[in-house]
Write a protein that holds these residues in place. Structure first.
Motif, PDB file in Angstrom:
ATOM      1  N   PRO A 123     -40.126  65.271 101.044  1.00 26.93           N
ATOM      2  CA  PRO A 123     -40.670  64.046 101.667  1.00 26.93           C
ATOM      3  C   PRO A 123     -40.429  62.826 100.777  1.00 26.93           C
ATOM      4  O   PRO A 123     -40.510  62.907  99.555  1.00 26.93           O
ATOM      5  CB  PRO A 123     -42.163  64.351 101.819  1.00 26.93           C
ATOM      6  N   ALA A 124     -40.146  61.709 101.442  1.00 23.47           N
ATOM      7  CA  ALA A 124     -39.851  60.467 100.714  1.00 23.47           C
ATOM      8  C   ALA A 124     -41.005  59.475 100.766  1.00 23.47           C
ATOM      9  O   ALA A 124     -40.995  58.499 100.005  1.00 23.47           O
ATOM     10  CB  ALA A 124     -38.585  59.817 101.279  1.00 23.47           C
ATOM     11  N   ASP A 125     -42.013  59.679 101.655  1.00 22.80           N
ATOM     12  CA  ASP A 125     -43.103  58.717 101.810  1.00 22.80           C
ATOM     13  C   ASP A 125     -44.450  59.433 101.793  1.00 22.80           C
ATOM     14  O   ASP A 125     -44.539  60.653 101.964  1.00 22.80           O
ATOM     15  CB  ASP A 125     -42.966  57.948 103.132  1.00 22.80           C
ATOM     16  N   PHE A 126     -45.502  58.633 101.611  1.00 14.76           N
ATOM     17  CA  PHE A 126     -46.859  59.152 101.722  1.00 14.76           C
ATOM     18  C   PHE A 126     -47.193  59.426 103.180  1.00 14.76           C
ATOM     19  O   PHE A 126     -46.759  58.719 104.089  1.00 14.76           O
ATOM     20  CB  PHE A 126     -47.857  58.139 101.175  1.00 14.76           C
ATOM     21  N   SER A 127     -48.000  60.477 103.369  1.00 16.33           N
ATOM     22  CA  SER A 127     -48.502  60.783 104.706  1.00 16.33           C
ATOM     23  C   SER A 127     -49.844  61.482 104.539  1.00 16.33           C
ATOM     24  O   SER A 127     -49.922  62.551 103.926  1.00 16.33           O
ATOM     25  CB  SER A 127     -47.519  61.678 105.466  1.00 16.33           C
ATOM     26  N   VAL A 128     -50.904  60.877 105.068  1.00 11.10           N
ATOM     27  CA  VAL A 128     -52.255  61.416 104.932  1.00 11.10           C
ATOM     28  C   VAL A 128     -52.878  61.547 106.320  1.00 11.10           C
ATOM     29  O   VAL A 128     -52.776  60.630 107.146  1.00 11.10           O
ATOM     30  CB  VAL A 128     -53.131  60.502 104.054  1.00 11.10           C
ATOM     31  N   VAL A 129     -53.507  62.705 106.584  1.00 15.03           N
ATOM     32  CA  VAL A 129     -54.207  62.927 107.851  1.00 15.03           C
ATOM     33  C   VAL A 129     -55.611  62.332 107.720  1.00 15.03           C
ATOM     34  O   VAL A 129     -56.437  62.825 106.948  1.00 15.03           O
ATOM     35  CB  VAL A 129     -54.285  64.417 108.194  1.00 15.03           C
ATOM     36  N   LEU A 130     -55.867  61.281 108.485  1.00 13.92           N
ATOM     37  CA  LEU A 130     -57.157  60.587 108.440  1.00 13.92           C
ATOM     38  C   LEU A 130     -58.098  61.140 109.511  1.00 13.92           C
ATOM     39  O   LEU A 130     -57.646  61.790 110.470  1.00 13.92           O
ATOM     40  CB  LEU A 130     -56.942  59.091 108.658  1.00 13.92           C
ATOM     41  N   PRO A 131     -59.414  60.902 109.393  1.00 16.96           N
ATOM     42  CA  PRO A 131     -60.361  61.360 110.446  1.00 16.96           C
ATOM     43  C   PRO A 131     -60.015  60.807 111.822  1.00 16.96           C
ATOM     44  O   PRO A 131     -60.291  61.466 112.838  1.00 16.96           O
ATOM     45  CB  PRO A 131     -61.710  60.848 109.946  1.00 16.96           C
ATOM     46  N   VAL A 179     -36.534  69.428  92.094  1.00 14.84           N
ATOM     47  CA  VAL A 179     -36.213  69.905  90.753  1.00 14.84           C
ATOM     48  C   VAL A 179     -36.130  71.420  90.825  1.00 14.84           C
ATOM     49  O   VAL A 179     -37.124  72.090  91.123  1.00 14.84           O
ATOM     50  CB  VAL A 179     -37.280  69.466  89.728  1.00 14.84           C
ATOM     51  N   PHE A 180     -34.934  71.948  90.588  1.00 13.62           N
ATOM     52  CA  PHE A 180     -34.689  73.372  90.752  1.00 13.62           C
ATOM     53  C   PHE A 180     -35.138  73.845  92.127  1.00 13.62           C
ATOM     54  O   PHE A 180     -35.826  74.856  92.277  1.00 13.62           O
ATOM     55  CB  PHE A 180     -35.373  74.191  89.647  1.00 13.62           C
ATOM     56  N   ASN A 181     -34.785  73.055  93.136  1.00 15.08           N
ATOM     57  CA  ASN A 181     -35.051  73.373  94.543  1.00 15.08           C
ATOM     58  C   ASN A 181     -36.541  73.418  94.875  1.00 15.08           C
ATOM     59  O   ASN A 181     -36.954  74.042  95.844  1.00 15.08           O
ATOM     60  CB  ASN A 181     -34.413  74.707  94.949  1.00 15.08           C
ATOM     61  N   ARG A 182     -37.345  72.745  94.084  1.00 15.06           N
ATOM     62  CA  ARG A 182     -38.776  72.671  94.348  1.00 15.06           C
ATOM     63  C   ARG A 182     -39.194  71.203  94.398  1.00 15.06           C
ATOM     64  O   ARG A 182     -38.784  70.420  93.540  1.00 15.06           O
ATOM     65  CB  ARG A 182     -39.562  73.423  93.277  1.00 15.06           C
ATOM     66  N   CYS A 183     -39.997  70.848  95.381  1.00 15.39           N
ATOM     67  CA  CYS A 183     -40.393  69.453  95.582  1.00 15.39           C
ATOM     68  C   CYS A 183     -41.587  69.121  94.695  1.00 15.39           C
ATOM     69  O   CYS A 183     -42.685  69.667  94.890  1.00 15.39           O
ATOM     70  CB  CYS A 183     -40.755  69.217  97.056  1.00 15.39           C
ATOM     71  N   PHE A 184     -41.352  68.221  93.735  1.00 13.95           N
ATOM     72  CA  PHE A 184     -42.410  67.779  92.836  1.00 13.95           C
ATOM     73  C   PHE A 184     -42.686  66.306  93.070  1.00 13.95           C
ATOM     74  O   PHE A 184     -41.756  65.515  93.228  1.00 13.95           O
ATOM     75  CB  PHE A 184     -42.024  68.013  91.377  1.00 13.95           C
ATOM     76  N   PRO A 185     -43.977  65.913  93.061  1.00 12.08           N
ATOM     77  CA  PRO A 185     -44.331  64.514  93.339  1.00 12.08           C
ATOM     78  C   PRO A 185     -43.749  63.550  92.309  1.00 12.08           C
ATOM     79  O   PRO A 185     -43.667  63.861  91.118  1.00 12.08           O
ATOM     80  CB  PRO A 185     -45.864  64.518  93.285  1.00 12.08           C
ATOM     81  N   THR A 186     -43.353  62.386  92.790  1.00 19.04           N
ATOM     82  CA  THR A 186     -42.901  61.297  91.929  1.00 19.04           C
ATOM     83  C   THR A 186     -43.629  60.034  92.360  1.00 19.04           C
ATOM     84  O   THR A 186     -43.728  59.733  93.549  1.00 19.04           O
ATOM     85  CB  THR A 186     -41.381  61.081  92.047  1.00 19.04           C
TER      86      THR A 186
END
Length: 714
Positions: A123-131, A179-186
């Protein structure tokens, strides 16, 4: 009285009797038998066991655990049905960070107690499920690719709240990098994320944990940049390495004509450098004699630069240099004849290599065999490390919900056949727990890894011993050829290789085993030193340091003894112990010549290595920094990520190439030297016992063959 003196002179000394004349000896013995058969059988049995360990590791191991990440169902990302989804996405990185030790998670392929899915991109953007999203349809909140494969967002009857409770889709997503095929937050530190409804505490946890994982795994983009640099420069790297090969060969061949000149120039250069050091120390001492501080004024300090202004420092260095200069001058005065012998042997070694150019190719055989040993060890270690199959346990999503208290969390499951509805009303997941460590094979993984290391060391030492013995047999056949080059046998290197493998595999394995045992002890001492580095016991630290030093010296001595033992094995075909004893006694009877030749050879080969490595290093620096104008713009420093990387590769490669060529030359010198010592003890220059040494050596020693003297009179 004369007879008594003659008898006394023939009496054996502390290092045994001199070699006696053997009329049937004409170089390396042809009719020989197998030596050290018991050790040969032991080595073959060990190799068979080593092969069995490799087969078992191949059957039980799965290196895909290291290469490819897994999703929650145990399927590999980037393989089979997930081949278009090479990356794994963690639903809640906080659970992954807080629930597991980072390094343990890294060793287990980063399987975390949170759902994880295979995705085509991070994922390239933030996405949050709100109430406010709870009243929306699931397809309007999430994309299909961000949810588990078991749910179809367009046809599901579950609400957004129910999907979150069952952890079928993530509650939030953050910008990530692979990173090594694992998605880490930046995260961008300068950006404000308050509008994303994530607290600063949550952001800090995610950022700190991700950075910790990234540090443990290193950054993948560095590897990509290195790969790009090699892809751009590999052609020119090979060209420069070929030049290094040519320089090494040219240096060896020119030693036939320039060995004497180079040796005396290098010795003179050392004397001049030390003389300048004496002059500089004298000037500095006179400078600080009256106005400088004394050692009592400064005392002990960790700032070593302070001692540069102390007159006692320069006085101590001046005394040391004067003593070294005096020793070298006395050595030249009293050992000049032995230096001439060493120079003559160096020239003879260059001449021998000129007659046996194929010997320079043998390091390639050694390199290939070493490469096979290293590759087999590495693959076996990798398969052994990944030999456990993954185990999964049933874990409640929320233990406080009704019906979840009865689930202990110790019940195993299979992600491929797991049915969560059978545990209703409690929502559960089948989560990775650990790799299987039960069973006879899994319980002995550590023992098999130790066996793998022992096999690696023994095989490496055997391959090196094989190369030394083969070259010794070839060069010995050159020395003991009376009429050179007519009497030199055809294909001496190939003949020596076949002869060594056929008759002396056990002896080589015996010598390699002794060296391996010492190396294993050194590894154990290094391990103890690493474990006890925080121990504040000076006695224990001192004992450990002394043991390390003693076994380092022992390893050096055994390598020296083995090397000369292999030469005697190649010549006479006797077992290892007898050959080692005879070689040691022969060298000790001529210890001064041994020291002089060894140091002269080291000095010359050091100069050759410096010449080759330094020359191609300077050439590669001008080439890869754009100082040499060429048409290929890809290798300019502006186009390279790390311009020093190809330079370092060339320098290391040139050093390896130079050592490969010079190791042949060094082995040739050692072999000819032992043959020369035996020649002096066996023969006396008479018609029945003529010398086999070159005329230059006989001239230095004031010796002649009587047959040659008759020819001169005619």
């Amino acid at each position: 009285m004369g007879a008594k003196d003659q008898k006394g002179s023939d009496a054996p000394g502390p290092y045994g009797e001199k070699c006696k004349y053997d009329p049937s000896f004409r170089g390396p013995i042809k009719n020989r038998s197998c030596t050290d058969i018991i050790c040969c059988i032991l080595f073959m049995a060990f190799i068979v066991g080593y092969i069995v360990v490799g087969i078992l590791a191949w059957l039980y191991g799965d290196p895909r655990q290291v290469i490819y990440p897994r999703n929650s169902t145990g399927s590999y990302c980037g393989v089979s049905e997930n081949r278009k989804k090479p990356f794994v996405l963690y639903f809640n990185m906080i659970d992954c960070i807080t629930s597991l030790n980072i390094m343990a998670a890294a060793m287990n392929g980063l399987q975390c107690p949170t759902p994880q899915i295979c995705v085509s991109s991070c994922p390239a953007d933030f996405s949050v499920v709100l109430p406010t999203d709870f009243v929306s349809t699931p397809s309007a909140v999430w994309k299909e690719e961000w949810c588990q494969p078991s749910i179809n967002l367009t046809t599901t009857h579950l609400t957004v709240s129910q999907i979150l409770d069952k952890q079928l889709c993530p509650q939030f997503m953050v910008p990530s990098t692979a990173v090594f095929n694992r998605c880490f937050p930046t995260f961008n530190a300068s950006q404000d994320y308050s509008d994303k409804h994530l607290s600063n505490e949550t952001l800090k946890k995610i950022t700190d944990g991700s950075n910790q994982i990234l540090e443990s795994l290193n950054a993948r983009n560095i590897g990509l940049k290195i790969f790009e640099d090699f892809a751009r420069t590999w052609y020119w790297i090979l060209i420069v390495l070929v030049i290094a090969m040519g320089l090494s060969l040219l240096f060896l061949l020119l030693l036939r004509f320039t060995a004497g000149f180079l040796v005396w120039i290098l010795i003179l250069g050392v004397l001049v450098v030390i003389a300048y050091g004496i002059y500089h120390c004298t000037m500095e001492y006179l400078k600080y004699k009256d106005q400088g501080a004394t050692i009592t004024d400064i005392g002990f300090t960790t700032n070593l630069s302070v001692y540069g202004s102390v007159k006692e420092t320069w006085l101590a260095v001046l005394i040391i240099l004067c003593v070294v200069e005096a020793i070298l001058l006395l050595t030249l005065l009293f050992l000049r004849n032995r230096i001439r012998i060493a120079v003559a042997l160096l020239k003879e070694a260059s001449r021998a290599i000129g007659h046996m150019m194929c010997s320079l190719l043998y390091p390639l055989v050694t390199f290939v065999l070493l490469l096979i040993c290293v590759a087999y060890w590495a693959m076996t270690a990798l398969y052994l490390a990944t030999s456990g199959s993954p185990l999964y346990r049933i874990t409640p999503v929320n233990e406080s919900r009704p019906g979840c208290s009865e689930i202990s969390g110790n019940e195993s499951c299979s992600p491929l056949t797991f049915n969560a509805s059978s545990y209703s009303p409690c929502d559960v997941n089948c989560i990775f727990y650990k790799y299987r460590d039960e069973g006879l094979f899994q319980r002995n993984i550590f023992n098999l890894q130790v066996y793998n290391v022992l096999g690696f060391l023994w095989c490496i030492n055997f391959v090196l011993a094989l190369g030394q013995c083969v070259l010794a047999g070839a060069f010995a056949s050159y020395y003991w050829a009376f009429d050179k080059p007519r009497d030199i046998p055809a294909c001496p290197v190939a003949s020596s290789f076949i002869r060594t493998l056929r008759f002396h595999t056990g002896s080589l394995a015996f010598g390699a085993l002794i060296l391996t045992i010492v190396q294993v002890i050194r590894i154990m001492l290094e391990y103890l030193d690493h474990k006890l580095k925080d121990l504040h016991n000076p006695v224990a630290r001192c004992i450990l340091c002394c043991l390390k030093c003693c076994f380092w010296c022992l390893e050096k001595f055994i390598k020296f003894l083995n090397r000369n033992a292999y030469i005697m094995i190649a010549i006479y075909g006797k077992n290892f112990c007898t050959s080692a004893k005879n070689a040691f006694k022969l060298l000790m009877r001529n210890v001064v010549r041994v020291v002089v030749l060894d140091k002269i050879t080291d000095l010359l080969l050091f100069f050759g290595t410096l010449l080759v490595v330094g020359g191609v290093g300077v050439l590669s620096f001008f080439l890869f920094t754009g100082r040499i104008p060429i048409e290929d713009s890809r290798i300019q420093s502006a186009q390279l990520n790390y311009y020093w990387l190809p330079i370092l590769t060339v320098v290391v490669g040139a050093y390896v190439i130079a050592q490969g060529f010079f190791s042949v030359y060094n082995m040739c010198v050692d072999t000819l030297f032992l043959c020369f010592l035996e020649d002096l003890e066996r023969n006396d220059g008479s018609l029945g016992k003529p010398y086999y040494m070159s005329k230059s050596l006989m001239k230095i020693l004031n010796k002649k063959n009587k047959k040659a003297k008759k020819d001169e009179q005619k």
